[in-house]
Each structure stands twice: as C-alpha cells, then as structure tokens.
Scaffold this active site. Structure first.
Site, PDB file in Angstrom:
ATOM      1  CE  LYS A  22      62.983 120.596  92.085  1.00 28.50           C
ATOM      2  NZ  LYS A  22      61.819 119.887  91.520  1.00 28.50           N
ATOM      3  CG  ASN A  23      59.286 120.636  88.488  1.00 29.92           C
ATOM      4  OD1 ASN A  23      60.183 120.313  89.102  1.00 29.92           O
ATOM      5  ND2 ASN A  23      58.110 121.005  89.110  1.00 29.92           N
ATOM      6  NE  ARG A  93      57.543 111.125  94.010  1.00 27.20           N
ATOM      7  CZ  ARG A  93      57.379 110.238  94.876  1.00 27.20           C
ATOM      8  NH1 ARG A  93      58.445 109.980  95.643  1.00 27.20           N
ATOM      9  NH2 ARG A  93      56.494 109.528  94.656  1.00 27.20           N
ATOM     10  CB  CYS A 117      59.298 117.706  98.679  1.00 27.29           C
ATOM     11  SG  CYS A 117      60.492 118.973  98.301  1.00 27.29           S
ATOM     12  NE  ARG A 122      55.686 113.877  96.089  1.00 28.69           N
ATOM     13  CZ  ARG A 122      56.600 114.437  95.428  1.00 28.69           C
ATOM     14  NH1 ARG A 122      57.546 114.903  96.410  1.00 28.69           N
ATOM     15  NH2 ARG A 122      56.312 115.250  94.336  1.00 28.69           N
ATOM     16  N   PRO A 123      52.364 107.890  95.996  1.00 25.76           N
ATOM     17  CG  PRO A 123      50.102 107.223  95.413  1.00 25.76           C
ATOM     18  CD  PRO A 123      50.965 108.306  96.266  1.00 25.76           C
ATOM     19  CB  ILE A 124      55.402 105.323  91.472  1.00 29.54           C
ATOM     20  CG1 ILE A 124      55.619 103.593  92.385  1.00 29.54           C
ATOM     21  CG2 ILE A 124      56.197 106.125  92.342  1.00 29.54           C
ATOM     22  CD1 ILE A 124      57.045 103.454  91.810  1.00 29.54           C
ATOM     23  CG  ASP A 125      48.707 104.488  92.002  1.00 29.96           C
ATOM     24  OD1 ASP A 125      49.285 105.579  92.383  1.00 29.96           O
ATOM     25  OD2 ASP A 125      47.607 104.458  91.634  1.00 29.96           O
ATOM     26  CD  GLN A 126      47.039 106.221  88.256  1.00 26.20           C
ATOM     27  OE1 GLN A 126      46.757 106.329  87.214  1.00 26.20           O
ATOM     28  NE2 GLN A 126      46.572 105.494  89.010  1.00 26.20           N
ATOM     29  CG  ASP A 305      55.755 123.007  93.017  1.00 24.13           C
ATOM     30  OD1 ASP A 305      55.561 122.263  93.900  1.00 24.13           O
ATOM     31  OD2 ASP A 305      56.410 122.384  92.034  1.00 24.13           O
ATOM     32  CB  ILE A 327      48.132 119.040  94.505  1.00 25.43           C
ATOM     33  CG1 ILE A 327      47.819 120.101  93.523  1.00 25.43           C
ATOM     34  CG2 ILE A 327      49.245 117.818  93.774  1.00 25.43           C
ATOM     35  CD1 ILE A 327      46.913 119.567  92.479  1.00 25.43           C
ATOM     36  NE  ARG A 397      65.517 118.178  95.926  1.00 27.59           N
ATOM     37  CZ  ARG A 397      64.264 118.029  96.189  1.00 27.59           C
ATOM     38  NH1 ARG A 397      63.337 118.152  97.213  1.00 27.59           N
ATOM     39  NH2 ARG A 397      63.315 117.854  94.936  1.00 27.59           N
TER      40      ARG A 397
HETATM   41  C1  UD1 Z   1      55.475 117.311  89.895  1.00 33.14           C
HETATM   42  C2  UD1 Z   1      56.405 118.133  90.424  1.00 33.14           C
HETATM   43  C3  UD1 Z   1      56.190 118.838  91.849  1.00 33.14           C
HETATM   44  C4  UD1 Z   1      54.857 119.471  92.006  1.00 33.14           C
HETATM   45  C5  UD1 Z   1      53.928 118.444  91.407  1.00 33.14           C
HETATM   46  C6  UD1 Z   1      52.289 118.994  91.344  1.00 33.14           C
HETATM   47  C7  UD1 Z   1      58.440 117.455  89.179  1.00 33.14           C
HETATM   48  C8  UD1 Z   1      59.733 116.938  89.313  1.00 33.14           C
HETATM   49  N1  UD1 Z   1      57.705 117.704  90.374  1.00 33.14           N
HETATM   50  O1  UD1 Z   1      55.537 116.265  91.139  1.00 33.14           O
HETATM   51  O2  UD1 Z   1      57.287 119.973  91.904  1.00 33.14           O
HETATM   52  O3  UD1 Z   1      54.676 119.888  93.264  1.00 33.14           O
HETATM   53  O4  UD1 Z   1      54.234 117.873  90.047  1.00 33.14           O
HETATM   54  O5  UD1 Z   1      52.311 120.075  90.318  1.00 33.14           O
HETATM   55  O6  UD1 Z   1      57.960 117.689  88.287  1.00 33.14           O
HETATM   56  N2  UD1 Z   1      49.671 110.494  92.204  1.00 33.14           N
HETATM   57  C9  UD1 Z   1      49.411 109.112  92.582  1.00 33.14           C
HETATM   58  N3  UD1 Z   1      49.805 108.050  91.771  1.00 33.14           N
HETATM   59  C10 UD1 Z   1      50.782 108.095  91.065  1.00 33.14           C
HETATM   60  C11 UD1 Z   1      51.349 109.532  90.822  1.00 33.14           C
HETATM   61  C12 UD1 Z   1      50.886 110.564  91.878  1.00 33.14           C
HETATM   62  O7  UD1 Z   1      48.239 109.085  93.356  1.00 33.14           O
HETATM   63  O8  UD1 Z   1      51.374 107.455  90.531  1.00 33.14           O
HETATM   64  C13 UD1 Z   1      49.252 111.783  93.074  1.00 33.14           C
HETATM   65  C14 UD1 Z   1      50.280 112.397  94.172  1.00 33.14           C
HETATM   66  O9  UD1 Z   1      50.454 111.646  95.356  1.00 33.14           O
HETATM   67  C15 UD1 Z   1      49.578 113.903  93.970  1.00 33.14           C
HETATM   68  C16 UD1 Z   1      48.854 113.993  92.755  1.00 33.14           C
HETATM   69  O10 UD1 Z   1      48.877 112.613  92.122  1.00 33.14           O
HETATM   70  O11 UD1 Z   1      48.703 113.829  95.093  1.00 33.14           O
HETATM   71  C17 UD1 Z   1      49.919 114.719  91.886  1.00 33.14           C
HETATM   72  O12 UD1 Z   1      51.199 114.265  91.974  1.00 33.14           O
HETATM   73  P1  UD1 Z   1      52.107 114.418  90.508  1.00 33.14           P
HETATM   74  O13 UD1 Z   1      51.648 115.454  89.754  1.00 33.14           O
HETATM   75  O14 UD1 Z   1      52.591 113.107  90.115  1.00 33.14           O
HETATM   76  O15 UD1 Z   1      53.294 115.114  90.986  1.00 33.14           O
HETATM   77  P2  UD1 Z   1      54.822 114.801  91.013  1.00 33.14           P
HETATM   78  O16 UD1 Z   1      55.278 114.373  89.589  1.00 33.14           O
HETATM   79  O17 UD1 Z   1      55.413 113.777  92.132  1.00 33.14           O
END
Ligand code: UD1
Length: 429
Positions: A22-23, A93, A117, A122-126, A305, A327, A397
């Site tokens: 999936k991912n 996501r 989920c 779950r911020p997107i700042d990075q 996961d 995580i 999903r």
């Molecule tokens: C992806 C996977 C999800 C898996 C997760 C961790 C997909 C579609 N989803 O989710 O199944 O559970 O990796 O292996 O591939 N974070 C920030 N800022 C950001 C981005 C992330 O603080 O801009 C934090 C998140 O809140 C979390 C951590 O970083 O605490 C890891 O998140 P991330 O690895 O980005 O997970 P996803 O890509 O959302």
C-alpha cells in the site's frame, strides 16, 4: 455500513498470497505524473487508498486502464495543473504526495490538507520545509495547501525527525530541480527504496535510498516504464501474527523476508516457529507465548503499523508485556475495544501495559483506524464466540480482500451489509 462477523477459535492453516505494498503504491501512482510516457504498474493492491489515488489522477486528466486485477496502465500525457479538492484528499494521508509531484511537474500544486488515520497530531511542517528549501513558497488557506515556485533548485534538506512522508515528498519535489539535492536524516522504509527505484526507472537520478542520506540529481526528461511494486510488509506481518495468535500453520507467499526481520525476530522471541524461504515464510504457532517488551521505531526498527496487531497477540501471552509507541501520539485507540473482549491493558501516554489473560471472548467492537482494525480481527479470530466488527471501511483502505484471504485459511469470517433502510435509520438516530 459493512461489518465483519467472526466466529473465533479456528486455527489458520494453508497458504496466503501477499498483495503489493500500500505505502509504495500510494507514492508510485502519483509519481507516474512525472513520466514522459505510459507507465504499466504491476502488483498494485486492490484497496480503497489505491482507488482514491486513481480517482485523483483521473480528476487531473490522466487516462487509466486496468489491464488485469493488479496491473494498471497510466497515461499522464494530458494531465493539467488542477486543484485536488477536500472530498478526494480527505480520505488518505498519501494525497499529499500530489504536492511533491505536481510541484515538480508544474512548479505549482494545490491540494487539500490530507486525511488518513487519526493517530494524534500529524503536522506537515517537514514537507513544507523541504518545498521551501527547494525554492517554493506555500500558503495554507481554506483547508488547501498551495505551493508555487519560479524555479526549483537543488539544496540540502535536514529533517528534524525521521519522516516517511516528507522523505517521499522531498524525492518527488527534487527529481527535476536544478543541480543536487541532499536529503539528510531520511526515512529508510522499504517503500522509500521502491519509490526511488521507480523514479530511477523512468529516468531520475537518485542514490542512497534506504540509507539516511539520499542524493537526488535533477534531470529534465522522463520516460514511461513497466514497474512491479514490492510486496506489502505490513500485510505480510499481519498474517504472520494472525497465524501465530491462532496457533495455526500458515505459509505466506510473495514476501521479501528481509523486510520482515523486525517482525520475525519478535515472533521468534515469544516462541513462534518460523521458516524462511526466498520469497515465502512459514509460521507455526505454539500453545502459549512468552511476554515481551516492544518499542516502535523508524525502519529498520519495529514498525508502528504492526504495533496494534502485536498487542492483540500479547493479550494472550504469559505475563506482562510493555508496548511503547515511538512514532505517533495516539496509537492505542483499539485498546478500549480489546478490553471489551476481555483483554487486560492499561495505557499511560505512549506506553501500554498488557497483562496476559487466559482467553478473549467475542464482542461487538468498532474500528478506529486501519491497523486498529487488523488488531481487532486478530483478536476476533482467537476469541471464544462471535465478534462483530463495525466501521470496516478503515480496514478496506489498506487490506485487499481480508475476509476472503482469511476464509481461505480456514477462518469463520463473513462480511455483512446492513440493509439500507436499517442503515439510514441507524444514521438518523
Ligand atoms: C507513513 C505511513 C504510515 C506509517 C508511518 C510511520 C504512508 C502512506 N503512511 O505515514 O503507514 O505509520 O509512515 O512509519 O506511507 N511528522 C512531523 N512533521 C511532518 C511529518 C511527520 O512532525 O512534517 C511526525 C509525525 O507526526 C509522526 C512522525 O513524524 O510523529 C512520523 O511520521 P511519518 O513518518 O511522516 O508518517 P507518515 O508519512 O504520515
């Protein structure tokens, strides 16, 4: 409003084929936007997240054909720079991967803030940090993220934390940027390597995927290609745990055993017997399992996961097990439901303490998120009596035909649909 009904207590036995990851699929499908010709993608899982991805691609003008049940042909020749609305992006996501690919393709992207989920904050700042570093400006208004750049230029990006999604977006956004982009503190998950392999197959120049430093040298032109997606590590792990929990004997085919090492080693540690082959694994359950401690971490650590599924198994182990979620902030939303089935679990922040019990009993339960759903299914397979699992759209999903695959292994599981009249009354109340 479908639900699964499980009559628990049967040992899983036989063979199961694992679908494409999936991912990886939800990153590779948007990446096809960059291809200069037709892409034929094989081993695509039949799951709702993929359906949504394909709907988004169609919405922006791609021509998509299903060649067989797991092979799709994508032609993005006529795609346009079109906004991706809330109704499409809210379900998953990974809709934010359209930000990276559209930015690369059009120097502009407008996508609704992503759904997916609910696992806490779950911020997107990075993600936005990496777009900015490449030379783009962004705004977030009325629920839409809009990014635009006159020109993308290679740069150095250091992630403050290891993030799968932002690492993928950094690769997608930098493949055409002028010069060299160095992504540091990158995530190393198998689907990151798979996306890099796909992008290189269509003409990108990416090195180091799978390590914590990825180097992307921008290229100007891309071609079409045929590509096969890797097997799903988490689907495989879920069937491994289900086989162990039901004390069954299951061979899991179409897997990459190396990707499963953290799961295999934990299962062995608590007593399961596992044989490894080139592209399959045999899991033989035992009568009782030892306790263990487990902390989720970025790859190659134990995957978050798989945490809820392991919790279901450990509810029946001997003694006290401690699970630490490393995580996400809120990944124990299945615990109340497992308690309804007789599990003894207490949660304090990111730590769950599980006291093993003699047995679980079937109960009506509700799914809060995708892997929580897998946890409840595993519990239902082990429990005495009937477990009715509601809100299974979360499960669908990310798992292809889970009821059919489990039934072929001997589970007593059926999918039921409430009649529309009852459903609308239920919704109205
Ligand atoms: C992806 C996977 C999800 C898996 C997760 C961790 C997909 C579609 N989803 O989710 O199944 O559970 O990796 O292996 O591939 N974070 C920030 N800022 C950001 C981005 C992330 O603080 O801009 C934090 C998140 O809140 C979390 C951590 O970083 O605490 C890891 O998140 P991330 O690895 O980005 O997970 P996803 O890509 O959302």
């Amino acid at each position: 409003m479908d639900k699964f009904i499980i009559n628990g207590g049967r040992k899983l036995r036989g063979n199961v084929n694992i679908s494409g990851a999936k991912n990886a699929a939800v990153a590779i499908i948007p990446a096809a936007i960059l291809a200069g010709g037709v892409c034929v993608i094989e081993n695509v899982p039949q799951i709702n997240d993929v359906t949504i991805d394909l709907q988004i691609l169609r919405h922006i003008g791609a021509d998509i054909r299903l060649l067989d049940k797991s092979t799709i042909r994508i032609d993005t020749k006529h795609i346009r720079d079109t906004a991706i609305p809330y109704e499409m992006a809210r379900h998953m996501r990974a809709s934010y991967y359209f930000l990276g690919t559209m930015l690369s393709k059009f120097n502009h992207a407008k996508v609704s803030m992503p759904g997916g989920c609910d696992l806490g904050d779950r911020p997107i700042d990075q993600h936005t940090k990496c777009f900015k570093a490449l030379g783009a400006d962004y705004t977030i208004e009325h629920g839409m993220v809009e990014i635009a750049a006159d020109k993308l230029t290679g740069t150095q990006i250091y992630f403050d934390k290891v993030t799968v999604g932002a690492t993928i977006n950094a690769m997608l956004a930098s493949v055409k940027a002028e010069g060299l982009t160095i992504i540091e503190n990158a995530a190393k998950e198998p689907h990151i390597v798979d996306l890099a392999n796909f992008l290189n197959t269509i003409g990108a120049d990416i090195m180091g995927a799978g390590t914590d430093v990825i180097k992307v040298r921008g290229v100007k032109t891309f071609k079409g290609a045929d590509y096969s997606i890797i097997p799903d590590q988490i689907e495989a792990g879920t069937y491994m745990v289900a086989a162990a929990a039901t004390k069954g004997d299951v061979t899991i085919n179409n897997v990459i055993p190396k990707h499963l090492e953290p799961i295999t080693s934990k299962l062995r540690k608590i007593g399961a017997v596992i044989e490894e082959f080139d592209d399959s694994m045999r899991i033989m359950g035992v009568d009782s399992y030892e306790r263990t401690n487990l902390k989720t971490m970025p790859h190659p650590g134990f995957p978050t996961d798989m945490q809820p599924q392991f919790a279901a198994l450990l509810t029946l182990a001997k003694g006290t097990s401690i699970l630490t979620e490393g995580i996400f902030d809120n990944r124990f939303r299945y615990v109340d439901e497992l308690r309804r089935m007789g599990a003894d679990i207490s949660v304090d922040g990111k730590v769950a303490v599980i006291e093993g019990v003699e047995r679980l009993t079937g109960a009506p339960v509700k799914v809060a998120d995708l892997r929580a759903g897998a946890s409840l299914i595993i519990a239902g397979l082990c429990a005495d009596g009937i477990t009715e699992i509601e809100e299974i759209q979360h499960i669908e999903r990310g798992y292809e035909n889970m009821d059919l695959k489990l039934r072929a292994l001997g589970a007593d599981i059926v999918k039921r649909k409430l009649p529309d009249a009852i459903e609308s009354i239920a919704t109205a109340i």
